[in-house]
Motif scaffolding. Structure first.
Motif, PDB file in Angstrom:
ATOM      1  N   GLU A   1       0.828  -1.292   0.107  1.00  0.00           N
ATOM      2  CA  GLU A   1      -0.056  -0.125   0.004  1.00  0.00           C
ATOM      3  C   GLU A   1       0.797   1.317   0.001  1.00  0.00           C
ATOM      4  O   GLU A   1       0.482   2.305   0.065  1.00  0.00           O
ATOM      5  CB  GLU A   1      -0.996   0.172   1.184  1.00  0.00           C
ATOM      6  CG  GLU A   1      -1.930  -1.083   1.247  1.00  0.00           C
ATOM      7  CD  GLU A   1      -2.987  -1.144   2.426  1.00  0.00           C
ATOM      8  OE1 GLU A   1      -2.849  -0.048   3.209  1.00  0.00           O
ATOM      9  OE2 GLU A   1      -3.776  -1.985   2.340  1.00  0.00           O
ATOM     10  N   ASP A   2       2.099   1.144  -0.071  1.00  0.00           N
ATOM     11  CA  ASP A   2       3.086   2.320  -0.168  1.00  0.00           C
ATOM     12  C   ASP A   2       2.680   2.922  -1.613  1.00  0.00           C
ATOM     13  O   ASP A   2       2.579   2.310  -2.581  1.00  0.00           O
ATOM     14  CB  ASP A   2       4.414   2.061   0.074  1.00  0.00           C
ATOM     15  CG  ASP A   2       5.321   2.984   0.218  1.00  0.00           C
ATOM     16  OD1 ASP A   2       5.693   3.691  -0.739  1.00  0.00           O
ATOM     17  OD2 ASP A   2       5.541   3.599   1.416  1.00  0.00           O
ATOM     18  N   ASP A   3       2.991   4.455  -1.678  1.00  0.00           N
ATOM     19  CA  ASP A   3       2.938   4.928  -2.944  1.00  0.00           C
ATOM     20  C   ASP A   3       3.931   4.506  -4.067  1.00  0.00           C
ATOM     21  O   ASP A   3       3.510   4.776  -5.124  1.00  0.00           O
ATOM     22  CB  ASP A   3       3.100   6.514  -2.557  1.00  0.00           C
ATOM     23  CG  ASP A   3       1.864   7.065  -1.559  1.00  0.00           C
ATOM     24  OD1 ASP A   3       0.855   6.463  -1.662  1.00  0.00           O
ATOM     25  OD2 ASP A   3       2.049   8.332  -1.090  1.00  0.00           O
ATOM     26  N   ALA A   4       4.977   3.949  -3.399  1.00  0.00           N
ATOM     27  CA  ALA A   4       6.000   3.717  -4.566  1.00  0.00           C
ATOM     28  C   ALA A   4       5.453   2.310  -5.207  1.00  0.00           C
ATOM     29  O   ALA A   4       5.995   1.901  -6.265  1.00  0.00           O
ATOM     30  CB  ALA A   4       7.403   3.290  -3.876  1.00  0.00           C
ATOM     31  N   ALA A   5       4.649   1.599  -4.657  1.00  0.00           N
ATOM     32  CA  ALA A   5       3.732   0.434  -5.291  1.00  0.00           C
ATOM     33  C   ALA A   5       2.855   0.838  -6.395  1.00  0.00           C
ATOM     34  O   ALA A   5       2.881  -0.246  -7.424  1.00  0.00           O
ATOM     35  CB  ALA A   5       3.176  -0.365  -4.267  1.00  0.00           C
TER      36      ALA A   5
END
Length: 362
Positions: free
Chosen positions: A272-276
């Motif tokens: 769920e991190d933005d980088a994903a």
């Protein structure tokens, strides 16, 4: 394995292309391979009539092709019954039947094969060529059964089409719908499909159904170690102590045991991190198929997004093994490498990042 011979019938359930996965004596995933099906067919005479029952969400595309061929090449009559679900690679296996029947409430799904590539434009182009060849092969099988053209079947595959028994009969992929109630669908990560019914997706998520992890003799699966008080997996089946000898004690894990809540928190932090965003496949691999700490996994995702070098570590994910396990399914049919697949070069992600850093320093 989930290949059952009983009363003159053959039953195939679970993941296409992988056998039983056991952790600490608990069966948490089951499946069948081409080799196991061929061995089971040896118990039937070449001219003997055979009824094959299928309940599978799919798996490795090339394994599905091989199993269908083994059933279709029999001299005797082969009739197929879809008990709960035949999706992706399993739907191709079903096409081997001289007649194909679907139980009341069962599902059939056909779609284009998919895969995972990490590398140069040339690497991606090779994957595209291979997927198109595999997709056209699948389309010809569906066309032969339904009477449709290859192009029409490929178009149906591209949009991932789910059929009820009546719809499958109307489309020509199934010969008849029967009144026998469908069995519960086989365990499978249905959330990886693009248009899976909501109830299947919810069921897969609530039961934590994921692609299986191969287990070889004397090895431990690549999954986080849980504390002894871990919950029993929903789909687990406790081995029969009276019939099955107790497995040898596993060596004590070198890593510190973690709780189920900690495992869930780590997976959530990565996926769920933005980088994903835009790198969902890589995020799922880092979360589910490695023990990389969340901070390092997020750093790798950010590097992939920004093309910035990161410090290589010993825990850099092995993308080749990830590709081998994915199937259809996000291989569904997931065309992960089967016994007949061409060898693929292993990818040294750490080396890639190091080369980029050296180039920028120059």
């Amino acid at each position: 394995m989930a290949v059952i011979v009983e009363d003159g019938q053959l039953t195939l359930t679970g993941y296409v292309g992988e056998s039983t996965l056991e952790i600490d004596g608990w069966v948490i995933f089951d499946g069948f391979t081409h080799a196991e099906v061929v061995a089971a067919l040896g118990e039937f005479g070449p001219d003997e009539d055979l009824v094959v029952h299928i309940n599978s969400g799919g798996g490795v595309a090339t394994e599905g092709t091989a199993i269908r061929s083994a059933l279709a090449d029999r001299e005797g009559r082969t009739d197929v019954v879809i008990d709960g679900i035949a999706a992706s690679a399993a739907s191709l296996i079903a096409m081997a039947g001289d007649t194909v029947s679907m139980s009341l409430g069962s599902l059939l799904m056909i779609h284009d094969p998919s895969g995972f590539t990490w590398g140069t434009v040339e690497d991606h182009e090779k994957t595209i060529k291979g997927l198109n060849s595999l997709g056209n092969t699948y389309a010809r099988v569906y066309a032969r059964k339904s009477g449709k053209s290859d192009a029409d079947c490929r178009a149906i595959m591209r949009v991932e089409t789910w059929f009820t028994p009546e719809e499958a009969v109307a489309a020509g992929f199934v010969d008849r719908a029967i009144d026998d109630a469908a069995e519960a669908v086989a365990a499978f990560p249905y959330q990886h499909y693009a248009h899976a019914p909501r109830d299947l997706v919810a069921m897969a998520k609530s039961n934590n159904w994921r692609p299986p992890v191969p287990v070889t003799a004397g090895s431990k699966p690549n999954v986080p170690t849980l504390a002894k008080e871990k919950e029993t997996p929903t789909m687990a089946q406790k081995p029969n102590a009276a019939a099955t000898p107790a497995p040898p004690a596993a060596p004590a894990p070198s890593a510190t045991a973690v709780s189920a809540d900690q495992v869930k928190a780590r997976i959530k932090a990565i996926t769920e991190d933005d980088a994903a965003q835009g790198h969902e496949a890589l995020a799922k691999h880092l979360a589910f198929d490695t023990d990389m700490p969340a901070e390092e996994a997020v750093a790798a995702l950010k590097a992939a997004a920004s093309d910035a070098p990161v410090k290589p570590t010993e825990d850099v994910p092995d993308a080749a093994s990830y590709q081998a396990r994915r199937s259809a399914a996000s291989d569904l049919a997931q065309p992960a490498p089967g016994p007949q697949a061409k060898p693929k070069a292993a990818i040294n992600t750490g080396g890639i990042y190091a080369a980029r850093r050296n180039a920028k320093e120059v």
